[in-house]
Design a protein around this motif. Structure first.
Motif, PDB file in Angstrom:
ATOM      1  N   THR A   1     -13.070  -8.529   1.605  1.00 47.73           N
ATOM      2  CA  THR A   1     -13.204  -8.454   3.063  1.00 47.73           C
ATOM      3  C   THR A   1     -11.991  -7.791   3.704  1.00 47.73           C
ATOM      4  OG1 THR A   1     -12.297 -10.709   3.212  1.00 47.73           O
ATOM      5  CG2 THR A   1     -14.696 -10.470   3.237  1.00 47.73           C
ATOM      6  N   TYR A   2     -10.884  -7.694   2.957  1.00 45.39           N
ATOM      7  CA  TYR A   2      -9.687  -7.007   3.460  1.00 45.39           C
ATOM      8  C   TYR A   2      -9.552  -5.696   2.692  1.00 45.39           C
ATOM      9  CZ  TYR A   2      -4.924  -6.260   5.172  1.00 45.39           C
ATOM     10  OH  TYR A   2      -3.807  -5.737   5.773  1.00 45.39           O
TER      11      TYR A   2
ATOM     12  N   CYS B   1      -3.198  -4.429  -7.813  1.00 49.01           N
ATOM     13  CA  CYS B   1      -3.886  -4.494  -9.106  1.00 49.01           C
ATOM     14  C   CYS B   1      -3.236  -5.537 -10.021  1.00 49.01           C
ATOM     15  CB  CYS B   1      -3.887  -3.122  -9.777  1.00 49.01           C
ATOM     16  SG  CYS B   1      -4.896  -1.880  -8.933  1.00 49.01           S
ATOM     17  N   ALA B   2      -1.906  -5.559 -10.039  1.00 52.45           N
ATOM     18  CA  ALA B   2      -1.200  -6.523 -10.882  1.00 52.45           C
ATOM     19  C   ALA B   2      -1.481  -7.951 -10.433  1.00 52.45           C
ATOM     20  CB  ALA B   2       0.303  -6.241 -10.854  1.00 52.45           C
ATOM     21  N   VAL B   3      -1.527  -8.169  -9.115  1.00 54.42           N
ATOM     22  CA  VAL B   3      -1.809  -9.517  -8.600  1.00 54.42           C
ATOM     23  C   VAL B   3      -3.226  -9.937  -8.977  1.00 54.42           C
ATOM     24  CG1 VAL B   3      -2.217 -10.826  -6.479  1.00 54.42           C
ATOM     25  CG2 VAL B   3      -0.137  -9.447  -6.719  1.00 54.42           C
ATOM     26  N   TYR B   4      -4.195  -9.002  -8.891  1.00 57.92           N
ATOM     27  CA  TYR B   4      -5.561  -9.360  -9.278  1.00 57.92           C
ATOM     28  C   TYR B   4      -5.618  -9.774 -10.749  1.00 57.92           C
ATOM     29  CZ  TYR B   4     -10.301  -9.050 -10.894  1.00 57.92           C
ATOM     30  OH  TYR B   4     -11.491  -9.352 -11.497  1.00 57.92           O
ATOM     31  N   VAL B   5      -4.950  -9.022 -11.627  1.00 51.31           N
ATOM     32  CA  VAL B   5      -4.968  -9.355 -13.057  1.00 51.31           C
ATOM     33  C   VAL B   5      -4.289 -10.698 -13.307  1.00 51.31           C
ATOM     34  CG1 VAL B   5      -4.164  -8.630 -15.337  1.00 51.31           C
ATOM     35  CG2 VAL B   5      -5.117  -6.935 -13.760  1.00 51.31           C
ATOM     36  N   ARG B   6      -3.170 -10.948 -12.607  1.00 54.87           N
ATOM     37  CA  ARG B   6      -2.494 -12.246 -12.756  1.00 54.87           C
ATOM     38  C   ARG B   6      -3.403 -13.381 -12.279  1.00 54.87           C
ATOM     39  NH1 ARG B   6       3.131 -12.681 -12.488  1.00 54.87           N
ATOM     40  NH2 ARG B   6       2.760 -14.931 -12.247  1.00 54.87           N
ATOM     41  N   MET B   7      -4.133 -13.143 -11.194  1.00 54.72           N
ATOM     42  CA  MET B   7      -5.037 -14.176 -10.690  1.00 54.72           C
ATOM     43  C   MET B   7      -6.207 -14.391 -11.647  1.00 54.72           C
ATOM     44  SD  MET B   7      -3.938 -15.629  -7.991  1.00 54.72           S
ATOM     45  CE  MET B   7      -5.442 -16.446  -7.465  1.00 54.72           C
TER      46      MET B   7
ATOM     47  N   GLY C   1     -10.309 -11.136  -0.316  1.00 57.84           N
ATOM     48  CA  GLY C   1      -9.665 -10.568   0.865  1.00 57.84           C
ATOM     49  C   GLY C   1      -8.373 -11.286   1.215  1.00 57.84           C
ATOM     50  N   GLU C   2      -8.365 -12.608   1.028  1.00 61.75           N
ATOM     51  CA  GLU C   2      -7.147 -13.386   1.281  1.00 61.75           C
ATOM     52  C   GLU C   2      -6.019 -12.962   0.343  1.00 61.75           C
ATOM     53  OE1 GLU C   2      -6.612 -17.608  -0.235  1.00 61.75           O
ATOM     54  OE2 GLU C   2      -6.983 -17.999   1.885  1.00 61.75           O
ATOM     55  N   MET C   3      -6.348 -12.734  -0.934  1.00 63.12           N
ATOM     56  CA  MET C   3      -5.337 -12.276  -1.898  1.00 63.12           C
ATOM     57  C   MET C   3      -4.765 -10.928  -1.483  1.00 63.12           C
ATOM     58  SD  MET C   3      -7.199 -13.065  -5.531  1.00 63.12           S
ATOM     59  CE  MET C   3      -8.291 -14.476  -5.711  1.00 63.12           C
ATOM     60  N   MET C   4      -5.641  -9.997  -1.129  1.00 70.22           N
ATOM     61  CA  MET C   4      -5.185  -8.642  -0.826  1.00 70.22           C
ATOM     62  C   MET C   4      -4.383  -8.585   0.476  1.00 70.22           C
ATOM     63  SD  MET C   4      -6.022  -6.968  -3.399  1.00 70.22           S
ATOM     64  CE  MET C   4      -5.901  -8.447  -4.417  1.00 70.22           C
ATOM     65  N   ARG C   5      -4.784  -9.371   1.453  1.00 66.16           N
ATOM     66  CA  ARG C   5      -4.002  -9.387   2.699  1.00 66.16           C
ATOM     67  C   ARG C   5      -2.612  -9.953   2.450  1.00 66.16           C
ATOM     68  NH1 ARG C   5      -2.068 -12.026   6.928  1.00 66.16           N
ATOM     69  NH2 ARG C   5      -2.295 -11.062   9.009  1.00 66.16           N
ATOM     70  N   ALA C   6      -2.518 -10.982   1.602  1.00 66.71           N
ATOM     71  CA  ALA C   6      -1.215 -11.561   1.278  1.00 66.71           C
ATOM     72  C   ALA C   6      -0.346 -10.536   0.547  1.00 66.71           C
ATOM     73  CB  ALA C   6      -1.395 -12.814   0.417  1.00 66.71           C
TER      74      ALA C   6
ATOM     75  N   LYS D   1       1.218 -10.642  10.407  1.00 73.10           N
ATOM     76  CA  LYS D   1       1.377 -12.068  10.668  1.00 73.10           C
ATOM     77  C   LYS D   1       1.121 -12.841   9.387  1.00 73.10           C
ATOM     78  CE  LYS D   1      -0.388 -15.876  13.468  1.00 73.10           C
ATOM     79  NZ  LYS D   1      -1.407 -16.286  14.483  1.00 73.10           N
ATOM     80  N   GLU D   2       2.030 -13.727   9.054  1.00 71.21           N
ATOM     81  CA  GLU D   2       1.899 -14.498   7.823  1.00 71.21           C
ATOM     82  C   GLU D   2       0.837 -15.572   7.995  1.00 71.21           C
ATOM     83  OE1 GLU D   2       4.636 -16.959   4.567  1.00 71.21           O
ATOM     84  OE2 GLU D   2       5.510 -16.225   6.454  1.00 71.21           O
ATOM     85  N   GLU D   3      -0.052 -15.651   7.028  1.00 69.64           N
ATOM     86  CA  GLU D   3      -1.081 -16.675   7.022  1.00 69.64           C
ATOM     87  C   GLU D   3      -0.862 -17.587   5.821  1.00 69.64           C
ATOM     88  OE1 GLU D   3      -4.909 -14.849   7.140  1.00 69.64           O
ATOM     89  OE2 GLU D   3      -4.661 -14.121   9.197  1.00 69.64           O
ATOM     90  N   LYS D   4      -1.323 -18.819   5.940  1.00 69.65           N
ATOM     91  CA  LYS D   4      -1.090 -19.797   4.881  1.00 69.65           C
ATOM     92  C   LYS D   4      -1.898 -19.432   3.639  1.00 69.65           C
ATOM     93  CE  LYS D   4      -1.105 -24.770   3.969  1.00 69.65           C
ATOM     94  NZ  LYS D   4      -1.439 -26.114   4.506  1.00 69.65           N
ATOM     95  N   VAL D   5      -1.203 -19.309   2.526  1.00 71.16           N
ATOM     96  CA  VAL D   5      -1.848 -19.038   1.238  1.00 71.16           C
ATOM     97  C   VAL D   5      -1.322 -20.042   0.224  1.00 71.16           C
ATOM     98  CG1 VAL D   5      -2.167 -16.568   1.699  1.00 71.16           C
ATOM     99  CG2 VAL D   5      -0.070 -17.362   0.573  1.00 71.16           C
ATOM    100  N   PRO D   6      -2.055 -20.289  -0.853  1.00 69.38           N
ATOM    101  CA  PRO D   6      -1.561 -21.222  -1.873  1.00 69.38           C
ATOM    102  C   PRO D   6      -0.197 -20.797  -2.410  1.00 69.38           C
ATOM    103  CG  PRO D   6      -3.868 -20.689  -2.258  1.00 69.38           C
ATOM    104  CD  PRO D   6      -3.401 -19.780  -1.170  1.00 69.38           C
ATOM    105  N   LYS D   7       0.632 -21.783  -2.720  1.00 70.62           N
ATOM    106  CA  LYS D   7       1.985 -21.477  -3.189  1.00 70.62           C
ATOM    107  C   LYS D   7       1.980 -20.680  -4.487  1.00 70.62           C
ATOM    108  CE  LYS D   7       4.277 -25.436  -1.006  1.00 70.62           C
ATOM    109  NZ  LYS D   7       5.087 -26.666  -1.218  1.00 70.62           N
ATOM    110  N   TYR D   8       1.029 -20.987  -5.375  1.00 67.84           N
ATOM    111  CA  TYR D   8       0.990 -20.238  -6.636  1.00 67.84           C
ATOM    112  C   TYR D   8       0.657 -18.777  -6.391  1.00 67.84           C
ATOM    113  CZ  TYR D   8      -4.136 -20.554  -6.450  1.00 67.84           C
ATOM    114  OH  TYR D   8      -5.446 -20.435  -6.074  1.00 67.84           O
TER     115      TYR D   8
END
Length: 581
Positions: free
Chosen positions: A258-259, A279-285, A360-365, A381-388
């Motif tokens: 969505t983002y 891309c690296a964040v998606y693979v880590r997730m 979308g939340e991952m990519m916006r972060a 604007k920073e939005e709340k995301v999981p700490k991990y």
């Protein structure tokens, strides 16, 4: 009763207000059809073809003498459609026809005539806006094979009509898209016909996400060992980055998220950085989901891949006279249809067919946290995301930026205006390197002669001859140069600084005046200098370029749209030459 009495009675009846308000004279009931018709209209109102169509009974007797049966609405429509397949009319209808599942039986005679008049124009290539139910009825005909020569012809007609009529009624998209796909599957047409459909593009994006999660995941560890933890300093994706692979993965992420990162301001200025980190964040997730969730990331976000019963041409009036043969149809690697004993099933990822808000939340972060490092002037604007998730993103940003900084190419900026100073400094360096004997002789030529004599002399026993000449030749042969292809210059760094006497020829007064006029951009003085030289301007420019070639190793004057002008990069050299002349 006399005629006069009859007329008075009629006038009294018509004069009463309640008579005019009676339902017998309501305009709403007869708005679509005139109350009065001429004899010619009554005679030609309904052609015989319509009567034949109406005569097709829903009750069908068994020709073998058995019990008869009632036809379904779809089969009745199919039989009537075959009868009317080639029929055309010329009686436009200006009213409105609305029906949830439109068929011929649902229409009045006027509406029938209006439909077949409109259909005749469609078949001639003129698609006009009409009642939406007419448009759906026409699509029903095509998917039932009415008015088509073969399956491919039917596919093309469905697609062509949909492409045009969607401009009048965008809501037709969600039905026509499914029916067109079902038509290709039902008739076994080439899947390439649907390669640009939203369904196939969505599936291809899912395939790319699943491939990245599988191929880039760490090697499985033995069951008796704990899984290897990822270190923050270790790169998740191969470095240097695989550009093509990362582009494919980022495109898939954008298609399903969505983002959309391609709309980000950061993507325009730091596309390579944002692409790699995302891309690296998606693979880590994906690794995180494999370790901490029951299902992988694709299944968690979009659903499981499984086979479920499927109805061909759902939400349409469709009838096939014969049972479909058993078959398997692969729309794409993760979208497969199977028919067995006339029943269809579809194997695909059953779940959300919409863009994922979690992705979308991952990519916006990723965008928000990477901006803090690369573009702090335009923060998100920073939005709340999981700490991990925040830690994974920060780890990937640090790993990438550290590697990128360590592998930045060395940039060398060459200021050609400083070449004179470089030569001067090089000459002083050369002077400092001369041996005392060469300095006492006073000239480099004498020093070279002395060295030559030494080489010819026989060495004294117990001594070692100094390879001076050889060293000098090597130094001269390996003399560094500045090569600037963009300026067309190759100038030796250690060459002696040129003087006016070193140029090919001294400038005469006219050439000198012309050169100074160009520097001052004085057109009148330029023309005067040309006249003073007694040459054409072209010849004068050639003379100056020849004379100053040794100064910069290139032509200094070129002809542009505004006439001759000194090349901007050489203006400082020319001014220095004129000042020291």
């Amino acid at each position: 009763m006399a005629d006069q009495d009859i007329k008075m009675l009629i006038e009294r009846i018509m004069a009463e207000a309640r008579t005019h308000q009676s339902a017998r004279f309501s305009n709403e009931i007869y708005a679509d059809e005139p109350i009065l018709k001429t004899g010619r209209q009554m005679q030609n109102f309904l052609p015989d073809q319509y009567r034949k169509m109406r005569e097709i009974s829903r009750w069908q007797d068994d020709p073998k003498g058995g019990a008869g049966r009632w036809l379904s609405e779809a089969e009745l429509f199919y039989r009537q459609g075959l009868l009317m397949a080639d029929f055309e009319d010329d009686y436009p209808y200006n009213g409105t026809f609305k029906s949830y599942f439109p068929t011929y039986n649902a229409m009045s005679d006027r509406q029938l005539r209006g439909y077949f008049t409109w259909r005749a124009q469609v078949r001639r290539g003129t698609v006009e806006e009409t009642s939406t139910s007419f448009a759906f009825l026409y699509l029903y005909e095509l998917i039932c094979g009415i008015g088509v020569d073969n399956p491919l012809d039917g596919f093309n007609k469905i697609k062509a009509f949909w492409d045009v009529y969607r401009a009048f009624e965008p809501g037709i998209d969600r039905f026509a898209r499914v029916w067109l796909q079902d038509y290709a599957v039902f008739h076994g047409l080439d899947p390439k016909l649907l390669c640009d459909s939203k369904t196939v593009m969505f599936d291809n994006a899912l395939i790319e996400l699943r491939r990245a999660a599988r191929d880039l995941a760490p090697a499985p560890t033995p069951s008796d060992q704990a899984p290897k933890r990822h270190k923050a300093s270790e790169p998740t994706l191969p470095l240097p980055p695989d550009e093509a692979r990362e582009e494919r993965l980022m495109a898939a992420i954008n298609a399903l998220s969505t983002y959309n990162l391609s709309n980000s301001r950061l993507d325009r200025s730091h596309h390579r950085d944002l692409r790699h980190v995302a891309c690296a964040v998606y693979v880590r997730m994906a690794r995180y989901y494999d370790t901490h969730r029951k299902t992988g990331i694709v299944a968690s976000l979009f659903g499981e891949e499984t086979a479920m019963p499927y109805t061909m041409f759902a939400s349409a009036v469709f009838f096939a006279p014969e049972r479909h043969e058993d078959c398997e149809y692969r729309l794409d690697p993760i979208h497969i249809y199977r028919c067995q004993n006339g029943f269809w099933e579809c194997m695909r990822i059953h779940g959300s067919r919409q863009k994922s808000s979690k992705l979308g939340e991952m990519m916006r972060a990723c965008d928000q946290r990477l901006r803090l490092a690369l573009d702090p002037a335009h923060p998100l604007k920073e939005e709340k995301v999981p700490k991990y998730l925040a830690k994974i993103i920060d780890d990937e940003i640090v790993a990438w930026l550290s590697w990128d900084a360590a592998h930045q190419p060395v940039k060398i900026d060459i200021d050609l205006s400083q070449l004179g100073h470089i030569r001067s400094a090089a000459a002083q360096t050369r002077e400092a390197l001369l041996i005392d004997e060469e300095r006492e002789d006073g000239t480099l030529a004498d020093a070279e002669v002395t060295v030559a004599e030494r080489r010819e002399a026989k060495p004294v026993a117990g001594t070692i001859a100094e390879p001076v000449a050889t060293t000098m030749q090597q130094d001269e042969a390996s003399e560094p140069t500045i090569s600037t292809e963009q300026f067309g210059v190759v100038a030796p760094l250690l060459a002696p600084a040129p003087t006016s006497a070193d140029t090919a020829s001294a400038l005469d007064p006219a050439a000198d005046a012309y050169l100074r006029a160009l520097l001052e951009q004085n057109a009148a003085q330029t023309a005067s200098a040309v006249a003073q030289s007694g040459k054409s301007e072209d010849m004068l420019v050639d003379t100056i370029n020849e004379a100053l070639f040794d100064l910069v190793g290139d032509t200094v004057i070129e002809f542009g749209a505004a006439g001759p002008q000194i090349i901007e990069d050489y203006e400082a050299d020319v001014r220095g030459y004129l000042d020291h002349e």
